[in-house]
Design a protein around this motif. Structure first.
Motif, mmCIF file in Angstrom:
data_model
loop_
_atom_site.group_PDB
_atom_site.id
_atom_site.type_symbol
_atom_site.label_atom_id
_atom_site.label_comp_id
_atom_site.label_asym_id
_atom_site.label_seq_id
_atom_site.Cartn_x
_atom_site.Cartn_y
_atom_site.Cartn_z
ATOM 1 N N HIS A 126 0.838 -1.198 0.000
ATOM 2 C CA HIS A 126 0.000 0.000 0.000
ATOM 3 C C HIS A 126 0.877 1.254 0.000
ATOM 4 N N PRO A 127 1.050 1.866 -1.183
ATOM 5 C CA PRO A 127 1.768 3.144 -1.200
ATOM 6 C C PRO A 127 0.853 4.224 -0.627
ATOM 7 N N ILE A 128 1.277 4.828 0.479
ATOM 8 C CA ILE A 128 0.396 5.824 1.115
ATOM 9 C C ILE A 128 0.669 7.178 0.470
ATOM 10 N N ALA A 129 0.056 7.348 -0.670
ATOM 11 C CA ALA A 129 0.242 8.581 -1.442
ATOM 12 C C ALA A 129 -0.978 8.702 -2.324
ATOM 13 N N GLY A 130 -1.499 9.886 -2.455
ATOM 14 C CA GLY A 130 -2.673 10.025 -3.318
ATOM 15 C C GLY A 130 -3.114 11.463 -3.450
ATOM 16 N N THR A 131 -4.084 11.663 -4.299
ATOM 17 C CA THR A 131 -4.737 12.966 -4.428
ATOM 18 C C THR A 131 -6.227 12.650 -4.553
ATOM 19 N N GLU A 132 -7.042 13.683 -4.700
ATOM 20 C CA GLU A 132 -8.483 13.442 -4.851
ATOM 21 C C GLU A 132 -8.844 13.162 -6.305
ATOM 22 N N HIS A 133 -7.833 13.142 -7.198
ATOM 23 C CA HIS A 133 -8.119 12.943 -8.625
ATOM 24 C C HIS A 133 -8.018 11.478 -9.011
ATOM 25 N N GLU A 278 -7.465 22.695 26.159
ATOM 26 C CA GLU A 278 -6.524 21.582 26.379
ATOM 27 C C GLU A 278 -6.531 20.640 25.179
ATOM 28 N N THR A 279 -7.750 20.314 24.705
ATOM 29 C CA THR A 279 -7.862 19.409 23.549
ATOM 30 C C THR A 279 -7.206 20.025 22.326
ATOM 31 N N PHE A 280 -7.487 21.299 22.076
ATOM 32 C CA PHE A 280 -6.972 21.942 20.854
ATOM 33 C C PHE A 280 -5.454 22.144 20.917
ATOM 34 N N THR A 281 -4.897 22.271 22.136
ATOM 35 C CA THR A 281 -3.445 22.412 22.266
ATOM 36 C C THR A 281 -2.768 21.080 21.953
ATOM 37 N N ARG A 282 -3.363 19.996 22.466
ATOM 38 C CA ARG A 282 -2.822 18.655 22.215
ATOM 39 C C ARG A 282 -2.792 18.370 20.707
ATOM 40 N N THR A 283 -3.851 18.751 20.017
ATOM 41 C CA THR A 283 -3.943 18.432 18.585
ATOM 42 C C THR A 283 -2.965 19.282 17.762
ATOM 43 N N ARG A 284 -2.690 20.478 18.255
ATOM 44 C CA ARG A 284 -1.728 21.325 17.550
ATOM 45 C C ARG A 284 -0.341 20.672 17.535
ATOM 46 N N ASP A 285 0.002 19.988 18.632
ATOM 47 C CA ASP A 285 1.293 19.295 18.706
ATOM 48 C C ASP A 285 1.389 18.206 17.638
ATOM 49 N N VAL A 286 0.266 17.540 17.366
ATOM 50 C CA VAL A 286 0.273 16.471 16.353
ATOM 51 C C VAL A 286 0.647 17.070 15.001
ATOM 52 N N ARG A 287 0.076 18.230 14.689
ATOM 53 C CA ARG A 287 0.364 18.905 13.421
ATOM 54 C C ARG A 287 1.868 19.204 13.309
ATOM 55 N N ARG A 288 2.433 19.703 14.421
ATOM 56 C CA ARG A 288 3.868 20.013 14.410
ATOM 57 C C ARG A 288 4.700 18.773 14.128
ATOM 58 N N LYS A 289 4.298 17.645 14.748
ATOM 59 C CA LYS A 289 5.063 16.397 14.572
ATOM 60 C C LYS A 289 4.994 15.941 13.117
ATOM 61 N N ILE A 290 3.844 16.106 12.477
ATOM 62 C CA ILE A 290 3.696 15.687 11.066
ATOM 63 C C ILE A 290 4.620 16.534 10.185
ATOM 64 N N ILE A 291 4.691 17.823 10.488
ATOM 65 C CA ILE A 291 5.562 18.702 9.693
ATOM 66 C C ILE A 291 7.033 18.350 9.949
ATOM 67 N N ASP A 292 7.372 18.098 11.227
ATOM 68 C CA ASP A 292 8.752 17.695 11.549
ATOM 69 C C ASP A 292 9.126 16.411 10.819
ATOM 70 N N ALA A 293 8.147 15.503 10.662
ATOM 71 C CA ALA A 293 8.418 14.218 9.980
ATOM 72 C C ALA A 293 8.384 14.385 8.462
ATOM 73 N N LYS A 294 8.246 15.636 7.987
ATOM 74 C CA LYS A 294 8.235 15.975 6.550
ATOM 75 C C LYS A 294 7.102 15.274 5.796
ATOM 76 N N GLN A 295 5.959 15.041 6.460
ATOM 77 C CA GLN A 295 4.820 14.441 5.789
ATOM 78 C C GLN A 295 3.822 15.506 5.329
ATOM 79 N N ASP A 296 4.151 16.795 5.582
ATOM 80 C CA ASP A 296 3.373 17.926 5.055
ATOM 81 C C ASP A 296 4.203 19.184 5.252
ATOM 82 N N LYS A 297 3.742 20.279 4.583
ATOM 83 C CA LYS A 297 4.512 21.533 4.704
ATOM 84 C C LYS A 297 3.773 22.535 5.558
#
Ligand code: NAP
Length: 297
Positions: A126-133, A278-297
């Motif tokens: 399963h290549p985890i890559a795609g677009t909506e097209h 508290e919930t929204f702060t926790r979720t913001r950290d997830v976004r940062r981790k995804i960017i650090d892992a270079k899975q989004d810009k």
């Protein structure tokens, strides 16, 4: 890690949509196959593949397509797998590797394995890559660059075949993870399947609003709603098949999600600002981790 050199005599692609055509572009770009044979449901898609220079031969008959192939890649929606494997199995030659790109993996193993002849190797992927097209014109070779490809071999899978498929996806620019199929399906239920279900629901809810409100949803569409419409524009057949074939994992994650949604609803009703922040702060950290892992810009 640098990919090991890999080369095939005849690669057959069953299905030439977004993923199949992107993969064909990679085969061409890196000269990984002497011959690319393409099979699809419609002559129109085959003609487009030829026009794009992706095919050395095309046929509407999958059995004809796989003859003499040392690699067969199934790139159709999951609902077509049973018919495809029943049709091609008697024509697969010893030594051939059969792999796929489907978004659910336990079902793929259950569907394909019983039909795989002796001497043929199944390596689910399963290549985890795609677009909506969708469709052959949507493909491009960079789609896979720096993304993860999950392979889910079973304990009996030929190790050499797994290495070949891993090397192939690495050449396409992907990072490889080997995972048990059931675990893959659980991980994808939360990272991909549930978000799509939520997007389909939100956009569906907006569509069902009264006419005047509906027009305003489009006119004032803020980035939140716009992002959901992009996800909810994904291929309906592909996503129908994903939900039908990853039912248990999706229902499990959906149960957890409903509980969390109810908790947030209660926090809003009772004016519990701290719970919300508290919930929204926790979720913001997830976004940062995804960017650090270079899975989004
Ligand atoms: P797509 O763009 O809709 O293309 C599907 C292709 O399959 C088309 O060429 C179609 O032929 C062909 N097809 C359908 N039924 C067939 C059959 N019975 N026999 C032969 N060919 C058949 O789909 P896609 O986005 O590439 O997705 C393909 C697979 O990749 C799915 O299993 C999906 O789960 C997986 N995947 C998708 C994504 C994504 O983001 N799109 C990401 C990772 C994995 P016609 O064109 O002639 O109809």
């Amino acid at each position: 890690m640098t990919a090991k050199p890999v080369h095939f005599k005849r690669v057959t692609l069953i299905g030439i949509g977004l993923i199949g055509s992107s993969f064909a572009h990679v085969l061409r770009r890196d000269q990984l196959a002497d011959h690319i044979a393409i099979n699809a449901r419609s002559q129109q898609s085959l003609d487009t593949a030829t026009k794009l220079g992706l095919a050395d031969s095309t046929t509407l008959d999958p059995a004809e397509a796989v003859k003499g192939s040392d690699l067969v890649v199934i790139c159709t929606p999951l609902g077509a797998y049973e018919t495809v494997i029943q049709t091609i199995a008697p024509h697969l030659e010893a030594g051939c590797i059969v792999t796929d790109v489907g978004s659910v993996k336990e079902m793929v193993i259950e569907t394909l394995s019983p039909h795989i002849p002796d001497g043929v190797h199944l390596v689910p992927g399963h290549p985890i890559a795609g677009t909506e097209h969708s469709g052959p014109e949507a493909g491009f070779p960079e789609l896979f660059q720096d993304r993860w490809c999950i392979l889910t071999p079973t304990p009996g899978t030929n190790a050499n075949a797994v290495e070949h498929i891993a090397a192939l996806w690495q050449t396409a620019g992907m990072k490889i993870e080997i995972m048990e199929a059931k675990h893959h399906d659980h991980v994808l239920a939360i990272t991909s399947h549930l978000p799509h279900l939520i997007a389909y629901t939100i956009v569906g809810t907006a569509t069902d609003l009264a006419d005047d409100l509906k027009q305003e949803v489009v006119k004032y569409s803020a980035s939140g709603f716009r992002d959901f419409t992009r996800i909810a524009a994904s291929d309906p057949i592909m996503w129908r098949d994903i939900f039908l074939n990853n039912r248990e994992a999706v229902l499990d994650i959906l149960g957890r999600f409903s509980e969390d949604l109810t908790a947030l609803r209660r926090a809003i009703r009772h004016g519990e600002g701290e719970t919300l922040s508290e919930t929204f702060t926790r979720t913001r950290d997830v976004r940062r981790k995804i960017i650090d892992a270079k899975q989004d810009k």
